[in-house]
Design an enzyme around this catalytic site. Structure first.
Site, PDB file in Angstrom:
ATOM      1  N   THR A  13       0.719  -1.008  -0.192  1.00 18.90           N
ATOM      2  CA  THR A  13       0.082   0.016   0.080  1.00 18.90           C
ATOM      3  C   THR A  13       1.040   1.287  -0.020  1.00 18.90           C
ATOM      4  O   THR A  13       0.564   2.289  -0.658  1.00 18.90           O
ATOM      5  CB  THR A  13      -0.895  -0.077   1.353  1.00 18.90           C
ATOM      6  N   THR A 275       1.444 -20.163  20.851  1.00 19.50           N
ATOM      7  CA  THR A 275       0.189 -19.967  21.465  1.00 19.50           C
ATOM      8  C   THR A 275      -0.598 -19.182  20.496  1.00 19.50           C
ATOM      9  O   THR A 275      -0.242 -18.299  19.685  1.00 19.50           O
ATOM     10  CB  THR A 275       0.209 -19.055  23.007  1.00 19.50           C
TER      11      THR A 275
HETATM   12  N1  ASP Z   1      -2.013  -6.065   0.839  1.00 16.33           N
HETATM   13  C1  ASP Z   1      -1.181  -4.993   1.037  1.00 16.33           C
HETATM   14  C2  ASP Z   1       0.058  -5.705   1.040  1.00 16.33           C
HETATM   15  O1  ASP Z   1       0.456  -6.189   1.998  1.00 16.33           O
HETATM   16  C3  ASP Z   1      -1.641  -4.268   2.316  1.00 16.33           C
HETATM   17  C4  ASP Z   1      -0.361  -3.294   2.653  1.00 16.33           C
HETATM   18  O2  ASP Z   1       0.499  -2.899   2.346  1.00 16.33           O
HETATM   19  O3  ASP Z   1      -0.974  -2.726   3.810  1.00 16.33           O
HETATM   20  O4  ASP Z   1       0.889  -5.538   0.155  1.00 16.33           O
END
Ligand code: ASP
Length: 340
Positions: A13, A275
Site C-alpha cells: 500500500t 500460542t
Molecule cells: N495488501 C497490502 C500488502 O500487504 C496491504 C498493505 O500493504 O498494507 O501488500
C-alpha cells in the site's frame, strides 16, 4: 559525513498514489522520491532507491526473502543502513525470515509500510518512511549504528521485527510486539531503548544464509477439529509444523489427537508449540493438556510469534535433519526471537 541509506521498495500500500488523470490508485515511482517528497532533502541522509516490480505482499515468498538478503549483502559496504518498504500483510513474515538470514549484522535493516497509500493526503506512509530512514541512518556517540537489527517501524514505534505481528487491518497502528518492548519510541524525538537493542557479541564478518526449507505447515487447533482433518494436516509432507495451541500451550488430551501427533513426531516431523493468544507464552508444565504434548516430544516455542516460529523452522530444517538437533536449535534464541 552524511549517512547513506538504501531504500528497497518491494510494493504494498505504501507505494500507491492517485493517478491525476484516472483518479485510480496506481504504483508510485520511487525513483522520483525527491520530487514527491522534497522534504526528504532536509534529512542529512544520502538516499539511493532500489525499486522492485511492486508486489502485493500476499504474494511474498521465500524467493523475495532471498533476493532481499542478497541485495543487502551486495550493498552492505556501501550503505550505513537499509530501509525495506513492504506490504503490511506479510511484513512480519519477511522481516522475521531476514532476521535469521542476516548474520553478524552491524547495520540497521528497517522494514516499514503503511495502511494508507503514500499518495493519499491522510497517509501514514510519509511519517513511517521518513522516520524509518532516520533510524536506519542513526549512529550513537561512538559512531555505531543505533539499531543494528532487523526491525520494523510503524506508527511511532520501532520493534524487533521477529517479535511482531500484524494486529489490525484498520488501525494505523497495525503492528504489535506483545512479548518484547519497543526498540525505540518516537515522539518529538526518537528515544532508543538501548537496553533492549541487540548488538552483535563479537564482530564477525557480515554474511547471509539463504538456505530455507519450505516444507513447513502452520496448524491451528480449534474445538471441532476432527481426527480425519488433523491427520490430513499432519501428513501434508511437511517436515516441520508450527502448532498453534490454546492459552499457555494447551491442546486436547483425546487419545486420537495425541496419537496422531506422536506418530507424526516419530516419523521425524518437528512440532513447535506456539500460542494462539496475542501475548504471553507457552508453558507446557502447567496443565495436563500441555504436559501430554511435552511427553510426546512437542517443542515449546515459548513466547515466539507464529511468524518467527515459521521462519525459524524453515531456516533450521534447511541445515539439519536430525530431529534431536533440530529440537535443540529450536529451543535456543538465535536472534532475539524468543526470551532467554
Ligand atoms: N495488501 C497490502 C500488502 O500487504 C496491504 C498493505 O500493504 O498494507 O501488500
Amino acid at each position: 559525513m552524511k549517512s547513506s541509506v538504501l531504500l528497497i521498495y518491494t510494493g504494498g500500500t505504501i507505494g500507491m498514489h492517485t493517478d491525476p488523470h484516472s483518479g485510480a490508485l496506481v504504483p508510485f515511482d520511487f525513483n522520483h522520491i525527491y520530487e514527491e517528497f522534497p522534504s526528504l532533502r532536509r534529512l542529512d541522509v544520502e538516499i539511493e532507491v532500489l525499486p522492485f516490480e511492486p508486489i502485493d505482499s500476499s504474494n511474498a515468498s521465500p524467493e523475495l526473502w532471498v533476493r532481499l538478503a542478497e541485495i543487502i549483502r551486495e550493498n552492505y559496504d556501501r550503505f550505513d543502513g537499509f530501509v525495506v518498504l513492504h506490504g503490511t500483510d506479510t511484513m512480519s513474515y519477511t522481516s522475521s525470515a531476514l532476521s535469521f538470514m542476516l548474520n553478524n549484522l552491524t547495520k540497521p535493516v528497517v522494514f516499514t509500510g503503511s495502511q494508507i497509500p503514500i499518495g493519499v493526503l491522510r497517509t501514514d506512509g510519509r511519517e513511517n518512511l521518513i522516520t524509518a530512514i532516520e533510524i536506519a541512518a542513526a549512529k550513537d556517540s561512538k559512531g555505531r549504528a543505533e539499531v543494528p537489527e532487523v526491525s520494523l517501524y510503524f506508527q511511532n514505534r520501532l520493534f524487533r521485527a521477529n517479535r511482531t505481528t500484524k494486529q489490525s487491518a484498520e488501525e494505523l497502528s497495525a503492528f504489535v510486539s506483545n512479548n518484547y518492548p519497543p526498540l525505540a519510541e518516537v515522539g518529538v524525538s526518537i528515544q532508543y531503548n538501548r537496553n533492549h537493542i541487540r548488538r552483535p557479541k563479537r564482530e564477525g564478518a557480515f554474511g547471509i544464509d539463504t538456505a530455507l526449507c519450505e516444507d513447513v505447515a502452520i496448524v491451528k487447533i480449534f474445538p471441532g477439529l476432527n481426527e480425519r482433518v488433523f491427520r490430513a494436516m499432519l501428513s501434508s509432507g511437511a517436515r516441520g509444523v508450527v502448532l498453534e495451541t490454546y492459552g499457555a500451550g494447551n491442546a486436547p488430551t483425546k487419545e486420537w489427537f495425541i496419537g496422531a501427533l506422536r506418530e507424526a513426531i516419530e516419523s521425524g516431523i518437528s512440532v513447535v508449540n506456539v500460542t494462539q493468544c496475542s501475548d504471553g507464552e507457552v508453558n507446557m508444565d502447567i496443565y495436563e493438556t500441555g504436559v501430554a504434548l511435552q511427553q510426546i516430544g512437542v517443542i515449546s516455542g515459548r513466547d515466539m510469534t507464529t511468524e518467527a516460529a515459521t521462519a525459524k523452522l524453515m531456516h533450521i530444517l534447511a541445515h539439519e535433519s536430525n530431529p534431536k538437533r533440530i529440537a535443540t536449535l529450536l529451543k535456543k534464541s538465535i536472534c532475539g526471537e524468543m526470551g532467554q
